[in-house]
Every structure is written in C-alpha cells, then in structure tokens.
Design an enzyme around this catalytic site. Structure first.
Site, PDB file in Angstrom:
ATOM      1  N   HIS A  88       0.823  -1.205   0.000  1.00 53.73           N
ATOM      2  CA  HIS A  88       0.000   0.000   0.000  1.00 53.73           C
ATOM      3  C   HIS A  88       0.861   1.260   0.000  1.00 53.73           C
ATOM      4  O   HIS A  88       0.563   2.228  -0.714  1.00 53.73           O
ATOM      5  CB  HIS A  88      -0.916   0.005   1.233  1.00 53.73           C
ATOM      6  CG  HIS A  88      -2.096  -0.902   1.099  1.00 53.73           C
ATOM      7  ND1 HIS A  88      -3.065  -1.003   2.074  1.00 53.73           N
ATOM      8  CD2 HIS A  88      -2.473  -1.756   0.113  1.00 53.73           C
ATOM      9  CE1 HIS A  88      -3.982  -1.866   1.692  1.00 53.73           C
ATOM     10  NE2 HIS A  88      -3.647  -2.341   0.514  1.00 53.73           N
ATOM     11  N   TYR A  98      -9.460   4.005   2.803  1.00 54.58           N
ATOM     12  CA  TYR A  98     -10.048   2.903   3.561  1.00 54.58           C
ATOM     13  C   TYR A  98     -11.537   3.122   3.770  1.00 54.58           C
ATOM     14  O   TYR A  98     -12.321   2.163   3.838  1.00 54.58           O
ATOM     15  CB  TYR A  98      -9.337   2.747   4.911  1.00 54.58           C
ATOM     16  CG  TYR A  98      -7.991   2.070   4.797  1.00 54.58           C
ATOM     17  CD1 TYR A  98      -7.880   0.690   4.874  1.00 54.58           C
ATOM     18  CD2 TYR A  98      -6.829   2.807   4.590  1.00 54.58           C
ATOM     19  CE1 TYR A  98      -6.652   0.051   4.771  1.00 54.58           C
ATOM     20  CE2 TYR A  98      -5.590   2.188   4.476  1.00 54.58           C
ATOM     21  CZ  TYR A  98      -5.513   0.807   4.561  1.00 54.58           C
ATOM     22  OH  TYR A  98      -4.300   0.188   4.444  1.00 54.58           O
ATOM     23  N   GLU A 140       1.304   1.900   7.801  1.00 48.06           N
ATOM     24  CA  GLU A 140       1.648   2.726   6.644  1.00 48.06           C
ATOM     25  C   GLU A 140       2.125   4.107   7.068  1.00 48.06           C
ATOM     26  O   GLU A 140       3.044   4.678   6.452  1.00 48.06           O
ATOM     27  CB  GLU A 140       0.442   2.803   5.697  1.00 48.06           C
ATOM     28  CG  GLU A 140       0.177   1.480   4.991  1.00 48.06           C
ATOM     29  CD  GLU A 140      -1.258   1.268   4.576  1.00 48.06           C
ATOM     30  OE1 GLU A 140      -1.984   2.274   4.382  1.00 48.06           O
ATOM     31  OE2 GLU A 140      -1.680   0.092   4.448  1.00 48.06           O
ATOM     32  N   ARG A 206       3.499  -0.252 -11.368  1.00 53.16           N
ATOM     33  CA  ARG A 206       4.040  -1.598 -11.204  1.00 53.16           C
ATOM     34  C   ARG A 206       5.245  -1.537 -10.260  1.00 53.16           C
ATOM     35  O   ARG A 206       5.923  -0.499 -10.166  1.00 53.16           O
ATOM     36  CB  ARG A 206       4.482  -2.197 -12.540  1.00 53.16           C
ATOM     37  CG  ARG A 206       3.391  -2.316 -13.580  1.00 53.16           C
ATOM     38  CD  ARG A 206       2.334  -3.333 -13.200  1.00 53.16           C
ATOM     39  NE  ARG A 206       1.367  -3.504 -14.277  1.00 53.16           N
ATOM     40  CZ  ARG A 206       0.268  -2.782 -14.441  1.00 53.16           C
ATOM     41  NH1 ARG A 206      -0.021  -1.822 -13.558  1.00 53.16           N
ATOM     42  NH2 ARG A 206      -0.557  -3.021 -15.441  1.00 53.16           N
ATOM     43  N   GLN A 207       5.526  -2.656  -9.598  1.00 56.03           N
ATOM     44  CA  GLN A 207       6.654  -2.720  -8.668  1.00 56.03           C
ATOM     45  C   GLN A 207       7.819  -3.484  -9.305  1.00 56.03           C
ATOM     46  O   GLN A 207       7.603  -4.503  -9.980  1.00 56.03           O
ATOM     47  CB  GLN A 207       6.260  -3.428  -7.363  1.00 56.03           C
ATOM     48  CG  GLN A 207       5.375  -2.611  -6.452  1.00 56.03           C
ATOM     49  CD  GLN A 207       3.941  -2.535  -6.915  1.00 56.03           C
ATOM     50  OE1 GLN A 207       3.386  -3.502  -7.408  1.00 56.03           O
ATOM     51  NE2 GLN A 207       3.323  -1.360  -6.770  1.00 56.03           N
ATOM     52  N   TYR A 208       9.038  -2.965  -9.067  1.00 56.65           N
ATOM     53  CA  TYR A 208      10.255  -3.608  -9.568  1.00 56.65           C
ATOM     54  C   TYR A 208      11.306  -3.611  -8.461  1.00 56.65           C
ATOM     55  O   TYR A 208      11.549  -2.578  -7.816  1.00 56.65           O
ATOM     56  CB  TYR A 208      10.791  -2.877 -10.799  1.00 56.65           C
ATOM     57  CG  TYR A 208       9.806  -2.862 -11.946  1.00 56.65           C
ATOM     58  CD1 TYR A 208       9.582  -4.010 -12.699  1.00 56.65           C
ATOM     59  CD2 TYR A 208       9.089  -1.705 -12.250  1.00 56.65           C
ATOM     60  CE1 TYR A 208       8.659  -4.004 -13.735  1.00 56.65           C
ATOM     61  CE2 TYR A 208       8.166  -1.694 -13.284  1.00 56.65           C
ATOM     62  CZ  TYR A 208       7.953  -2.845 -14.024  1.00 56.65           C
ATOM     63  OH  TYR A 208       7.025  -2.842 -15.042  1.00 56.65           O
ATOM     64  N   VAL A 384       6.716 -12.080  -3.781  1.00 53.41           N
ATOM     65  CA  VAL A 384       5.792 -12.303  -4.885  1.00 53.41           C
ATOM     66  C   VAL A 384       5.681 -11.024  -5.697  1.00 53.41           C
ATOM     67  O   VAL A 384       5.483  -9.948  -5.142  1.00 53.41           O
ATOM     68  CB  VAL A 384       4.394 -12.714  -4.359  1.00 53.41           C
ATOM     69  CG1 VAL A 384       3.402 -12.804  -5.511  1.00 53.41           C
ATOM     70  CG2 VAL A 384       4.478 -14.052  -3.637  1.00 53.41           C
ATOM     71  N   PHE A 385       5.827 -11.136  -7.015  1.00 48.58           N
ATOM     72  CA  PHE A 385       5.593  -9.996  -7.895  1.00 48.58           C
ATOM     73  C   PHE A 385       4.103  -9.967  -8.227  1.00 48.58           C
ATOM     74  O   PHE A 385       3.595 -10.860  -8.905  1.00 48.58           O
ATOM     75  CB  PHE A 385       6.411 -10.120  -9.183  1.00 48.58           C
ATOM     76  CG  PHE A 385       7.905 -10.112  -8.962  1.00 48.58           C
ATOM     77  CD1 PHE A 385       8.472  -9.416  -7.911  1.00 48.58           C
ATOM     78  CD2 PHE A 385       8.744 -10.799  -9.821  1.00 48.58           C
ATOM     79  CE1 PHE A 385       9.837  -9.387  -7.708  1.00 48.58           C
ATOM     80  CE2 PHE A 385      10.126 -10.780  -9.629  1.00 48.58           C
ATOM     81  CZ  PHE A 385      10.667 -10.091  -8.587  1.00 48.58           C
ATOM     82  N   GLY A 386       3.387  -8.943  -7.755  1.00 46.31           N
ATOM     83  CA  GLY A 386       1.961  -8.856  -7.981  1.00 46.31           C
ATOM     84  C   GLY A 386       1.184  -9.232  -6.734  1.00 46.31           C
ATOM     85  O   GLY A 386       1.756  -9.375  -5.640  1.00 46.31           O
TER      86      GLY A 386
END
Length: 394
Positions: A88, A98, A140, A206-208, A384-386
């Site tokens: 998040h 939320y 967070e 996207r995360q890298y 985990v990617f995603g």
C-alpha cells in the site's frame, strides 16, 4: 482483539462468508469502479483486475485475517499485515481510501449475502474490517515517516542515466533523482513502484525490485511480459522496453518491501527462478559491498543461459564472497545442471535463512524441498511480484 460477541458471530459466519468472498470482492470492485472510475487511474492495477488476481488476493487477506483473529485472539497477524502495508505504501495509499473501500465492500456483502447479512453479522465483520484497516493505517503511517514523506506523497521524478539489455526480454534501467537530492533509504531486497501514463491516458503502477546501484543511483531490471493465449502483453513492461530511453524521466516511489536481507551471521540460501533473481542480486551487492563472510548458497533455475538475466553479474558477486557457492539449473542447453531445481544432493547449511523469489509453482515446489531438508518454516521468506495469492503455512 475482537469483542467476544463479534468473535462468536465471525466464527459462525466465516464458512458462509468465505464461500462467497470471491463473489463479494468481484461485486465490490465492479461497483466501486463504476462509481469511482478515477481509482483506476494511478492506483489499481487493471491487469490484475482483468485476470481476477486482485480480488482473489483481497478475499484471501480478509479470510486470513479473520481466521488469525479467531485462532490467536491475543495476537495480531503482523506478518500478513506488514506485506500489505508495504505494498500500500508503495502505491501511496492514504487513510481516506479505507473509508471508500469500506463503503463498497460492505455494500457488496449486503448484496451477495442478502438476508444472511443481518445487522449483527454486518457489525461483527465491520469490527474485523476496522481492526485490519486501523492496523494497516498505523503501519503505513510509520513507513511514510521512515521515508520522510507525508502520508501518501512518496513519488519523485528520476532520470534514466543508463539502459542495458540483459537478455532479449530483460532490460536494466539505472535511475538518478532528477532533483539531485539524496537517495531515500533502501534495505537490500526492497522494491520501488514506477508510475507511468499509458497510451490511453490512464496511469498505471508496477513494482520492480532494486537490483543494484551506487551512492547516487538505483537500478531496476524489467522483464517484458509477452502475450500468451491466456493473457495480454504487459502494458507497463512493454512501454518501458519500447519507449523508455536514456534522458527520459520516470515517476518512482521510495523503496518498500518487507522481504529484506537479515542482519547477523546466519547462513543464507537464495532460491530463485526467472526474473525472480532481481531482489537477490540486490542482496548480493550489499553482501559484497560490506565484506560479508556469511555462508551463502545462491540457487537459480531458468529456461536457458541465454534468458538468465544478470547471470554474469551474479557469478562475479558470488565469487567475490569468501564463503559463497552458486548452483544453476537450465531446462535447455548447457551451463548448469539439467532440468528443474532439485535440492537433493545439496548440503543446506544448518540454521539457514532461505529467500525465495520466482513463479508461485516454483516457490511452492522448492519450499516443500526446504522443509523436507529440515529448514524451519519461519526461516523461509518469499517475495511475490503482484498480488500475494500464496500465504504458506507452517
């Protein structure tokens, strides 16, 4: 944590709610995006919406949290919550979102369960939701504070200062903050989010994993997701591969992620497949830079040497560590052991910490081998990617 009355109701209704969670989350997303289409612009991954992975991950996290509250009423499932909070934060989620999610999620619960959604049942599950939501909001907030950013304002512009083709489908981008300010703190193994405008005008994120860098730069390594019979091509990875060049700017978050290299001197085992090598390469860079003498076993499986991203760099990093060993498996061609990763015959260090990253079937298969080899479940970490569709149990 749950009130006694709510715990009794949640325990009694968990089977029926769990059986309908996929339908509830599907209705939730459909209704929310119909009313609030702006949420698809720069927050939710529409590819994961299309293939159903996001709703399955949401359903699993709700059911997992509720079950944990019932099984261990005096404990909070921080391992589950931490992973969600980091994701998040990388998306710049804010407290008010939320409230939005609550509105549409509980509307979906009422629609799907009908008469079974009595005021008492809704109140009990409302307590579950806000216990989970409140804990995530607090986590967070701490993550944002650690990065020195205001709530949800983690984005900065970064300039691409180098681009290198690693394999035909894998490219590395070296990034430097465009404002010239210091780099945000990074722990080995963490990822960043990249936010880009797609050709239709919608922003996607996207995360890298951070696979390398130095005192002034960070590197991400991106595999292009090709179209298959069952899925379209990856819109973000394709845009990065085809359109992003040296001199361009990217909108990038601070680093987040709870699967990070541990301190201490315990032996380390890395088991990766495909592009899952990237967080481990970042960890190996840190170990080499700090002169670590820990026992390291770096295991990797791939289709062939030609598609093994960063293999030469990985080999050099392992060679620079005094107590490290590398073993690779290739399904095709030479350069490693033949076939899929098989721990048989390998000496897994006693008291090892294990880090897994790769496709879910690979991680399930290899995790079982580590458990058979005597590694404790608590010492096996995975990335985990995603959406996280796998929450392994002891």
């Amino acid at each position: 944590m749950l009130s006694t009355q709510s715990a009794e109701i949640v325990r009694a209704t968990l089977p029926v709610v769990g059986a309908h969670l996929d339908e509830i989350t599907a209705r939730f997303y459909t209704t929310m995006f119909a009313d609030r289409p702006e949420l698809l612009d720069g927050l939710f991954n529409r590819a994961n919406q299309a293939n159903g992975e996001q709703r399955r991950a949401l359903a699993g996290s709700i059911a997992g949290f509720a079950a944990a509250l019932l099984d261990h009423p005096d404990e909070r499932p921080d391992a589950l919550l931490s992973r969600i909070a980091h994701k998040h934060a990388s998306l710049a989620v804010t407290d008010d979102q939320y409230v939005i999610v609550h509105k549409y999620l509980f509307g979906a619960i009422a629609d799907v369960l009908g008469e079974a959604a009595t005021p008492e049942v809704v109140a009990a599950w409302d307590e579950v939701y806000w216990l989970m939501g409140g804990a995530l909001i607090a986590m967070e907030a701490r993550l944002y504070a650690e990065k020195g950013v205001a709530d949800g304002r983690t984005w900065r512009e970064w300039t691409v200062v180098d681009r290198r083709a690693e394999t035909p489908d894998v490219v590395s981008f070296v990034l430097r903050p465009s404002d010239g300010d210091p780099l945000p703190a990074l722990r080995p193994g963490q990822y960043v989010s990249v936010r880009m405008r797609m050709p239709d005008g919608i922003h996607q994120i996207r995360q890298y994993s951070v696979s390398g860098g130095d005192a002034h730069t960070r590197r991400i390594t991106v595999k292009r997701v090709r179209a298959t019979e069952n899925a379209p091509e990856g819109e973000m990875s394709t845009l990065l591969h085809t359109d992003t060049r040296v001199g361009d700017t990217l909108t990038v978050s601070a680093p987040f992620g709870d699967v990070v290299l541990s301190d201490g001197d315990r032996p380390l085992v890395f088991a990766t497949a495909g592009i899952g090598c990237t967080p481990v390469v970042g960890m190996l860079h840190h170990l080499a830079a700090t002169g670590a003498t820990r026992r390291v076993l770096a295991l990797h499986a791939d289709r062939s040497r030609a598609v093994h991203a960063l293999w030469k760099e990985t080999s050099e990093l392992v060679a620079a560590l005094p107590n490290a060993q590398q073993v690779v498996w290739y399904e095709e061609g030479e350069g490693g052991l033949a076939g899929q990763m098989d721990l048989g015959g390998l000496e897994i260090p006693a008291d090892a910490e294990v880090y897994l990253c790769g496709p879910l079937p690979f991680m399930r298969h290899v995790r079982a081998q580590f458990l058979t080899a005597g590694v404790a479940a608590r010492d096996i970490h995975y990335e985990v990617f995603g959406p996280d569709l796998w929450l392994p149990q002891d």
